[in-house]
Design an enzyme around this catalytic site. Structure first.
Site, PDB file in Angstrom:
ATOM      1  N   HIS A   1     -10.228   9.451 -12.485  1.00 49.73           N
ATOM      2  CA  HIS A   1      -9.840   8.330 -11.627  1.00 49.73           C
ATOM      3  C   HIS A   1      -8.335   8.052 -11.704  1.00 49.73           C
ATOM      4  O   HIS A   1      -7.758   7.494 -10.777  1.00 49.73           O
ATOM      5  CB  HIS A   1     -10.640   7.081 -12.039  1.00 49.73           C
ATOM      6  CG  HIS A   1     -10.656   6.018 -10.978  1.00 49.73           C
ATOM      7  ND1 HIS A   1     -11.291   6.172  -9.765  1.00 49.73           N
ATOM      8  CD2 HIS A   1     -10.104   4.775 -10.955  1.00 49.73           C
ATOM      9  CE1 HIS A   1     -11.136   5.067  -9.042  1.00 49.73           C
ATOM     10  NE2 HIS A   1     -10.415   4.203  -9.747  1.00 49.73           N
TER      11      HIS A   1
ATOM     12  N   ASP B   1     -13.925  12.278 -11.176  1.00 51.99           N
ATOM     13  CA  ASP B   1     -13.778  10.814 -11.142  1.00 51.99           C
ATOM     14  C   ASP B   1     -15.127  10.169 -11.482  1.00 51.99           C
ATOM     15  O   ASP B   1     -16.100  10.351 -10.746  1.00 51.99           O
ATOM     16  CB  ASP B   1     -13.318  10.392  -9.736  1.00 51.99           C
ATOM     17  CG  ASP B   1     -12.939   8.924  -9.655  1.00 51.99           C
ATOM     18  OD1 ASP B   1     -13.462   8.121 -10.455  1.00 51.99           O
ATOM     19  OD2 ASP B   1     -12.118   8.572  -8.787  1.00 51.99           O
TER      20      ASP B   1
ATOM     21  N   SER C   1      -7.256   3.074  -6.000  1.00 54.95           N
ATOM     22  CA  SER C   1      -8.509   2.505  -6.476  1.00 54.95           C
ATOM     23  C   SER C   1      -8.877   1.254  -5.671  1.00 54.95           C
ATOM     24  O   SER C   1      -9.082   1.356  -4.466  1.00 54.95           O
ATOM     25  CB  SER C   1      -8.389   2.236  -7.981  1.00 54.95           C
ATOM     26  OG  SER C   1      -9.633   1.909  -8.539  1.00 54.95           O
TER      27      SER C   1
HETATM   28  C1  MLT Z   1     -13.415  -1.221  -6.666  1.00 54.14           C
HETATM   29  O1  MLT Z   1     -14.041  -2.132  -7.178  1.00 54.14           O
HETATM   30  O2  MLT Z   1     -12.635  -1.382  -5.735  1.00 54.14           O
HETATM   31  C2  MLT Z   1     -13.645   0.142  -7.205  1.00 54.14           C
HETATM   32  O3  MLT Z   1     -14.751   0.151  -8.035  1.00 54.14           O
HETATM   33  C3  MLT Z   1     -12.439   0.657  -7.912  1.00 54.14           C
HETATM   34  C4  MLT Z   1     -12.081  -0.203  -9.060  1.00 54.14           C
HETATM   35  O4  MLT Z   1     -11.366  -1.174  -8.882  1.00 54.14           O
HETATM   36  O5  MLT Z   1     -12.494   0.101 -10.184  1.00 54.14           O
END
Ligand code: MLT
Length: 205
Positions: free
Chosen positions: A188, A157, A107
């Site tokens: 996700h 996701d 992520s």
């Molecule tokens: C981010 O901000 O890097 C992406 O949206 C993934 C997350 O951290 O939720």
């Protein structure tokens, strides 16, 4: 004088198999330097693990760079934080004699790993990007020949649209990286499929 290494709280877990590339573990939003240690151990038993904690706080949750909204990144901050992480990594490599690592990011951590690939080509031996997005509206041109990348996305996701992960894989492939992209029937969050596929991919390096 403070050095780059002092700017990241981190864990360094020495490995037992010097033939394996070290893993650079990059956690998701709200995680910390301990989060991905078990995953690292599962996918690469015996590898050295280097796991920094993101230096940005969003409502108390560690991240690797600022965002303006969900999926909308502060790109100036992302560039700066990417270069900070690269400096930290170089310093840790010099201090501990580490080979070029393979990043394993989830992520937010996968997003800064993608940024590291594009801004600092050659620094990483490869990268496993779990639930990553294209990090820049206009990604920098990079040559990534000799770099292996695994992109594992989830078809359900809610944070990363399927087209976005496909575009990320295409950008990295066009840059010359050896990209394996698999879209899994997942959201996700991570699953055993991610563990098995990442472990198998690492064995091909
Ligand atoms: C981010 O901000 O890097 C992406 O949206 C993934 C997350 O951290 O939720």
């Amino acid at each position: 004088m403070s050095t780059a290494a002092t700017t990241f709280v981190h864990r360094l877990e020495p490995g037992t198999d010097a033939a394996l590339p070290p893993l650079l573990l990059l956690h998701g939003t709200g995680g910390d330097e301990s989060d991905l240690i078990p995953l690292g151990r599962m996918v690469a038993p015996g590898a050295t693990l280097l796991s920094p904690r993101g230096a940005v706080l969003e409502n108390g949750m560690p991240r690797f760079f600022r965002r303006l909204a969900e999926g909308v990144f502060d790109e100036e901050d992302l560039r700066r934080r990417t270069d900070d992480l690269a400096a930290f990594l170089r310093e840790m490599q010099a201090r501990h004699g580490l080979a070029a690592p393979v990043a394993l990011g989830f992520s937010n951590g996968a997003n800064i790993a993608a940024s590291l690939l594009l801004r600092q080509p050659g620094l990483l031996r490869g990268a496993a990007l779990l639930r990553a997005m294209v990090p820049y509206a206009d990604p920098p041109a990079a040559r990534l020949d000799g770099t292996a990348v695994l992109v594992l996305s989830g078809t359900a996701d809610p944070i990363v649209p399927a087209a976005n992960s496909g575009r990320l894989a295409a950008i990295l492939r066009d840059a010359g990286a050896a990209v394996t992209h698999q879209a899994l029937p997942l959201g996700h969050g991570l699953s055993q499929m991610d563990v098995a596929l990442t472990r198998d991919w690492l064995q091909t390096l």
